[in-house]
Every structure is written in C-alpha cells, then in structure tokens.
Scaffold this motif. Structure first.
Motif, PDB file in Angstrom:
ATOM      1  N   HIS A 156       0.821  -1.209   0.000  1.00 52.44           N
ATOM      2  CA  HIS A 156       0.000   0.000   0.000  1.00 52.44           C
ATOM      3  C   HIS A 156       0.853   1.256   0.000  1.00 52.44           C
ATOM      4  O   HIS A 156       1.965   1.261   0.539  1.00 52.44           O
ATOM      5  N   PRO A 157       0.336   2.334  -0.568  1.00 47.60           N
ATOM      6  CA  PRO A 157       1.087   3.607  -0.527  1.00 47.60           C
ATOM      7  C   PRO A 157       1.133   4.175   0.880  1.00 47.60           C
ATOM      8  O   PRO A 157       0.305   3.845   1.742  1.00 47.60           O
ATOM      9  N   ARG A 158       2.103   5.027   1.113  1.00 47.76           N
ATOM     10  CA  ARG A 158       2.177   5.739   2.386  1.00 47.76           C
ATOM     11  C   ARG A 158       1.044   6.750   2.447  1.00 47.76           C
ATOM     12  O   ARG A 158       0.781   7.470   1.472  1.00 47.76           O
ATOM     13  N   VAL A 159       0.360   6.815   3.569  1.00 50.85           N
ATOM     14  CA  VAL A 159      -0.746   7.747   3.731  1.00 50.85           C
ATOM     15  C   VAL A 159      -0.594   8.496   5.050  1.00 50.85           C
ATOM     16  O   VAL A 159       0.072   8.035   5.970  1.00 50.85           O
ATOM     17  N   ILE A 229     -12.273  12.445  -6.220  1.00 53.56           N
ATOM     18  CA  ILE A 229     -10.816  12.572  -6.254  1.00 53.56           C
ATOM     19  C   ILE A 229     -10.347  11.993  -7.584  1.00 53.56           C
ATOM     20  O   ILE A 229     -10.626  10.824  -7.890  1.00 53.56           O
ATOM     21  N   ALA A 230      -9.680  12.820  -8.392  1.00 57.53           N
ATOM     22  CA  ALA A 230      -9.206  12.398  -9.708  1.00 57.53           C
ATOM     23  C   ALA A 230      -7.682  12.479  -9.736  1.00 57.53           C
ATOM     24  O   ALA A 230      -7.101  13.514  -9.396  1.00 57.53           O
ATOM     25  N   LEU A 231      -7.052  11.394 -10.151  1.00 57.79           N
ATOM     26  CA  LEU A 231      -5.593  11.288 -10.186  1.00 57.79           C
ATOM     27  C   LEU A 231      -5.110  11.173 -11.624  1.00 57.79           C
ATOM     28  O   LEU A 231      -5.580  10.308 -12.380  1.00 57.79           O
ATOM     29  N   ALA A 232      -4.184  12.040 -12.014  1.00 57.17           N
ATOM     30  CA  ALA A 232      -3.585  11.966 -13.351  1.00 57.17           C
ATOM     31  C   ALA A 232      -2.653  10.761 -13.427  1.00 57.17           C
ATOM     32  O   ALA A 232      -1.882  10.504 -12.498  1.00 57.17           O
ATOM     33  N   VAL A 248       0.040   9.626  -5.698  1.00 55.36           N
ATOM     34  CA  VAL A 248      -0.806   8.516  -5.265  1.00 55.36           C
ATOM     35  C   VAL A 248      -1.053   8.590  -3.761  1.00 55.36           C
ATOM     36  O   VAL A 248      -2.181   8.379  -3.284  1.00 55.36           O
ATOM     37  N   SER A 249      -0.005   8.888  -2.996  1.00 54.91           N
ATOM     38  CA  SER A 249      -0.153   8.986  -1.540  1.00 54.91           C
ATOM     39  C   SER A 249      -1.077  10.131  -1.148  1.00 54.91           C
ATOM     40  O   SER A 249      -1.886  10.005  -0.211  1.00 54.91           O
ATOM     41  N   ARG A 288      -2.295  -0.886  -7.124  1.00 56.49           N
ATOM     42  CA  ARG A 288      -2.217  -1.356  -8.513  1.00 56.49           C
ATOM     43  C   ARG A 288      -2.113  -0.223  -9.529  1.00 56.49           C
ATOM     44  O   ARG A 288      -1.915  -0.478 -10.714  1.00 56.49           O
ATOM     45  N   VAL A 289      -2.271   1.018  -9.097  1.00 58.30           N
ATOM     46  CA  VAL A 289      -2.257   2.155 -10.030  1.00 58.30           C
ATOM     47  C   VAL A 289      -0.862   2.363 -10.594  1.00 58.30           C
ATOM     48  O   VAL A 289       0.132   2.245  -9.877  1.00 58.30           O
TER      49      VAL A 289
END
Length: 380
Positions: A156-159, A229-232, A248-249, A288-289
C-alpha cells in the motif's frame, strides 16, 4: 513438464559430437577423449533429469497487504512424496526469480525456506509460481515442474491521517442544494398553485387563506456530500517516478479521510473508476495504479470529472509538476458549475502554495507531510 537442454548443454553436445568425429577421423586420441567426455556429461545430465519428481509444495505469505517499507516474507514448504535427488527451487517474485537449492529428501521429509519480499515501493507483486528443476550440477540438462498458485502481495502507498483538519470544506451534513425542484425536500424554494395529485401536506394554509387559492410549497433538491478525487496517470505529467508516488499517496490520504468520515466517494485514476467503500479495498486499488502512455493528463482531469454524474460537491484534482499553472487555471474552468475544486500539483521539494481562482483553489505541495498544512490553508 519436459526435459530442457540449456544453451551450454547444446554447446557441450556440439563440441562432443565434433570432437569425437574428428578424433576418430584423424586418429587423434586426445580429441576423441574430449568428445566422449562431453557426450558422457550430456548422458549423465539426461539420466539425472529423467523421471518424475513428486513433491507437495505449499507457498504462504506472512501478510497479503502491507504498507510500504514493512518487511514481509514468503514461506515455501516442500515435502517429498518419495526419495528425491537434490534439485533447484525457483520462486518467481514479480519479474525476478529467486532460487535456492533443495537438498535430497527422504520420503515424507519436509524442507522449508523463507524468502524476503521487496516492499520498498508501492506495488502489486505477484509471488509465484514455484518451479522445481532437476538436472546435473552444471546445468546442461534439466527437467522443470511447476507447483503452487500465484499469490499477490499488495504494498500500500504511504498515507497520512487528516483527522485534525477541520471539516468546513470536506463535510456538509445537511446536503447541498441543486437547481432541481421537487415537492418534498429540506431546502424551501417557493410557493405555487395547487395541482391535482399534489401532496396535501405541502399546502401552505396561511397563504392559501390570504390569496383565496390553494398554494403548495416547492423545494430544491438536496444531495448528500460526495467527494470526487481524480488522479492523473499520464507518465509525461510527472517529472520523476517519485513524484507520481507522492501523488498517489496524496490522493489515497484524501480518499481515506472521506471514507473514514462515512461520506460518499468517487475515486478516478486515469480511465479507471474505483468502487471501493472501505479503506482496505481502496488501498488495494491504489497499490495497482501505475502511469501509462495513454493515461489521463492533469489538464484533462476536469473533463474526466465533468463526465461523471453531477452528484459531487467537492473535487480534488491531483497531478504532477509538468503541467503549468496557466494550464491548470484554464482547465479547472471546465468543471460543472457549483462544484468546489482543489487542484493539487505534486512537485518534489517545492514549497506549499495556495491560490484562489473563483471557486477553485490552485495548490502546490512538495512532500506528503505537507498535506495537513496545505488543507488548513485551503480551508481558511
């Protein structure tokens, strides 16, 4: 499962045939001995690889989901169903195989090995399958058989927690009014004349008595707060892979804050739309992104949001540093009217910046740890 001859094996076989033929043709005993020796090595390799090995293989992961940087190991347990010769065990971890030697085992004997797995970067890592290869020690001839299924390790990403951020922008307990009119809701709009079929409970008797005509209340529809929330995901939008990891985080931290407040969320990552409603599922999707040549550009995120049903009241657009401020300012004007927009540009080591442009906040962040400070400034 089949016998496989390595490139070295084919070379040894070719040298053996050529040397044996030339030695006999020219009565050169030494050359003939070299040829015979090479052919005997190939024969020994075939004999060692011959036959079917029977093992029971069990592959386990200590954890299937881990935050980035947390150590985790895979445990591989191999049990021989009958007496077995030494063999090589290959475990595929992502795109890189990890190999260990399996000693000779008696029938029913078990050998276990631990494999450390890489967790220094966010990823979805396939672990497996397991291959057991028998053959000669020189690797000339081998026989390979696959065991165990492929498992997936999600890093998982760091949050960051945003629990201390006051909820003024991110929460609206009473809902947000729309321009759609209805006969029953919370936001009063106007009075109109009664029509057959109207709910009599909506009749405003005081006005009806004054005007001599039945009048009913009319309302504006309200909706529960939904955050988009939209991520490029276009690789050219990020100056560095670490910049994308920060984006991503940032997006994941904002999304977790929304879910933990039990509010509705729309999460868009490139062409994908995540349907996660619990934090663990959301982090699984974030693991997975990845970027792609055909991913969504930062400047196109407002169009991506506008294509969704108009149910959101707040939108966060998270992208990289290669999109200029003028491009972002021009693009945010294409979001639906009445939608509060926060555009976040992730640029490594850059200072925190917040600029207002109508209902849009154009912001910049240089590290994930700056996110709470950025949100406090946006909410002022």
């Amino acid at each position: 499962m089949r016998i496989k001859v390595s490139p070295l094996g084919w070379g040894v076989a070719a040298v053996g045939v050529a040397a044996a033929f030339a030695g006999r043709r020219f009565a050169w005993v030494e050359l003939a001995a070299i040829g015979v020796g090479c052919l005997l090595l190939m024969l020994a390799g075939v004999l060692m690889a011959w036959g079917r090995s029977r093992y029971q293989v069990r592959l386990e992961l200590a954890e299937r989901r881990v935050p980035v940087g947390q150590p985790v190991v895979a445990r591989l347990e191999t049990t021989a169903e009958r007496r077995s010769l030494p063999a090589r065990v290959d475990l595929q971890v992502g795109s890189a195989p990890v190999s260990v030697w399996l000693p000779s085992l008696a029938a029913g004997a078990t050998y276990a090995e631990l494999f450390p797995l890489p967790t220094d970067h966010r990823a979805a890592i396939p672990v497996g399958p397991v291959s057991i290869r028998r053959g000669d020690p020189l690797g000339l001839v081998s026989r390979e058989q696959q065991y165990a299924d492929v498992l997936e390790l999600l890093v998982h990403p760091r949050v960051l927690s945003l629990a201390d951020v006051r909820p003024g922008l991110l929460r609206d307990l009473e809902g947000q009014s729309t321009r759609d009119l209805s006969d029953a809701d919370l936001s009063f709009h106007a009075l109109r004349e009664y029509s057959p079929g109207d709910d009599r409970r909506m009749i405003h008797w005081r006005t009806s008595a004054r005007t001599g005509t039945l009048m009913v209340r009319q309302f504006e529809d309200t909706r529960r707060t939904r955050t988009t929330i939209a991520l490029a995901t276009h690789e050219d939008d990020y100056a560095d892979p670490e910049e994308f990891e920060m984006a991503v985080s940032v997006a994941a931290s904002l999304a977790l804050h929304v879910l933990r407040d039990e509010r509705e969320l729309t999460f868009l990552a490139g062409p994908r739309r995540f349907g996660a409603v619990i934090p663990s599922s959301l982090l699984d999707e974030c693991a997975r992104v990845d970027t792609a040549d055909d991913g969504t550009r930062t400047a196109d995120l407002p169009y991506r949001v506008a294509a969704e049903p108009a149910t959101s009241s707040v939108a966060f657009l998270v992208g990289g540093s290669t999109t200029t401020a003028d491009q972002r300012r021009s693009s945010v004007r294409h979001v639906p009217t009445g939608l509060r927009v926060v555009a976040v540009a992730c640029a490594l080591d850059a200072p925190v910046e917040v600029r207002q442009d109508g209902m849009a906040s154009l912001t910049q962040i240089g590290a994930l740890d700056d996110l709470p400070r950025l949100m406090h400034r946006v909410l002022l």
